[in-house]
Scaffold this active site. Sequence first.
Site, PDB file in Angstrom:
ATOM      1  N   GLU A 202       0.885  -1.179   0.000  1.00 41.17           N
ATOM      2  CA  GLU A 202       0.000   0.000   0.000  1.00 41.17           C
ATOM      3  C   GLU A 202       0.921   1.226   0.000  1.00 41.17           C
ATOM      4  O   GLU A 202       0.953   1.978  -0.966  1.00 41.17           O
ATOM      5  CB  GLU A 202      -0.918  -0.030   1.229  1.00 41.17           C
ATOM      6  CG  GLU A 202      -1.878   1.159   1.332  1.00 41.17           C
ATOM      7  CD  GLU A 202      -2.703   1.166   2.636  1.00 41.17           C
ATOM      8  OE1 GLU A 202      -2.334   0.448   3.593  1.00 41.17           O
ATOM      9  OE2 GLU A 202      -3.717   1.908   2.696  1.00 41.17           O
ATOM     10  N   ASP A 281     -12.159   1.255   4.410  1.00 43.06           N
ATOM     11  CA  ASP A 281     -12.725   1.939   5.585  1.00 43.06           C
ATOM     12  C   ASP A 281     -13.748   2.954   5.080  1.00 43.06           C
ATOM     13  O   ASP A 281     -13.487   4.163   5.057  1.00 43.06           O
ATOM     14  CB  ASP A 281     -11.605   2.660   6.356  1.00 43.06           C
ATOM     15  CG  ASP A 281     -10.551   1.688   6.852  1.00 43.06           C
ATOM     16  OD1 ASP A 281     -10.787   1.018   7.864  1.00 43.06           O
ATOM     17  OD2 ASP A 281      -9.498   1.576   6.191  1.00 43.06           O
TER      18      ASP A 281
END
Length: 332
Positions: A202, A281
Site C-alpha cells: 500500500e 474503511d
Amino acid sequence: MTKSELKALALSLPKAELHLHIEGSLEPELMFTLAKRNGIRLSYASVEEIRQAYQFQNLQEFLDLYYQGMSVLQTEQDFYDLTWAYLQRIHQEGVVHTEIFFDPQGHLERGISLETQIQGIHKALVNGRSELGISFKLIMSFLRHLSEQSAFETLALAMPWLSVIDGVGLDSSEVGHPPEKFTRVFAKCRELGLRVTAHAGEEGPPEYVWQALDLLKVQRIDHGNRALEDSALVAWLVEEQIPLTMCPLSNLKLCVIKDVADHPILRSLEMGLLVTVNSDDPAYFGGYMMDNFNALIDALPLTEDHVRQLAKNSFVGSWLSAETDHSKPNPK
Ligand code: HPA
Ligand code: ZN
C-alpha cells in the site's frame, strides 16, 4: 455501454467484499450515538466537524483518527450495531458475501474483551446471513506496529474463538513493519488451520509483497498497488493468480494515488492479475463498494467485460467454498 449503464450493471451484479475493516465502517452519526450511550466525550462538536477532519496526507494520519474513533465501541451491542449498519448498507449495493477484518488489539488495549468484540460482530453477521442473505468470513487482523509477542498473546486469547474466526490478516502502519516481523505467528496460525492474508504494497515497497508471499505464505494480498513496480513480482502474481484486494477511494484519500484516473486496477486487469474492488474503511474514505465502482467507471475507460471480470474476481478471490459460489449464474 455508457458510464451510467456500466454503473447499473455493476450495481446489479452479485459482488463479494474482501477488504473491509469493520471499525472503518463507523459512520460519524453512529460514533456520536455510541459516544452518548457510553458517556464518552468526543473531541468533535458535530458530525460535520468529524467529516471535515477526514483529510489525510498518508496512512498514519488516517490511522491516528481511526484508533481514536473506535474508542466509542465499548459493549457487545456497540459491535453488533456497527456490523449491522454495515450489512444493511452493502445489502443495498448487491454485495452478497463479505470477508471482514476486525482489529482485536485496538480494543484489547482499551480493556474491551475479545468476547465482547467477537460476540457482537458475529451475532450481527449471523443475523445478516439469515435476514439479508449475506454470507461472511471473519478475519482477525494483527496490528503490525505492535510486537510479535503482542500478536502471539492475541492469538492465545483467540483460541476459544477459532470456530468463528476464518483467517488472520496484518494491518496498520506498513513502512518500518515488514511482514517478516510476523513470520512465526503466521506459521502458527496456518498450523491452526486459519487462512492468511496481509496488507502489503500500500505504502510499503514490492519487497514487502514478496515477504508476505514467501514468509507469511499468504493466500492473498490486501492492496498490493506497489507490486506493479516489480515485473518479476507481477509475473508471479499472475502465474499463481494471487488475489489483490484493491481499494480505489482509500488510495485516493490516503494519497497513494493523486487521481482515480491513475489507479492501477485497469492496468492490473489487463496484465491478468486477479484484482478486486473493495472499500477498506468506507466511513473514512468516502464510500462503500458501489462508490468505489462508480469512481472507477467515471475515471477509467472500463468496459462491460472489465466490470463483469471485477465482480467475478471478487468470488474467485474469496474464501468461499464451491457450494456457495455466488459467481455462478443464478438458474432462473
Ligand atoms: N491500511 C493499513 N491498516 C489499516 C487500513 C489500511 O488501509 N485500514 C485500517 N487499518
Ligand atoms: Zn485495509
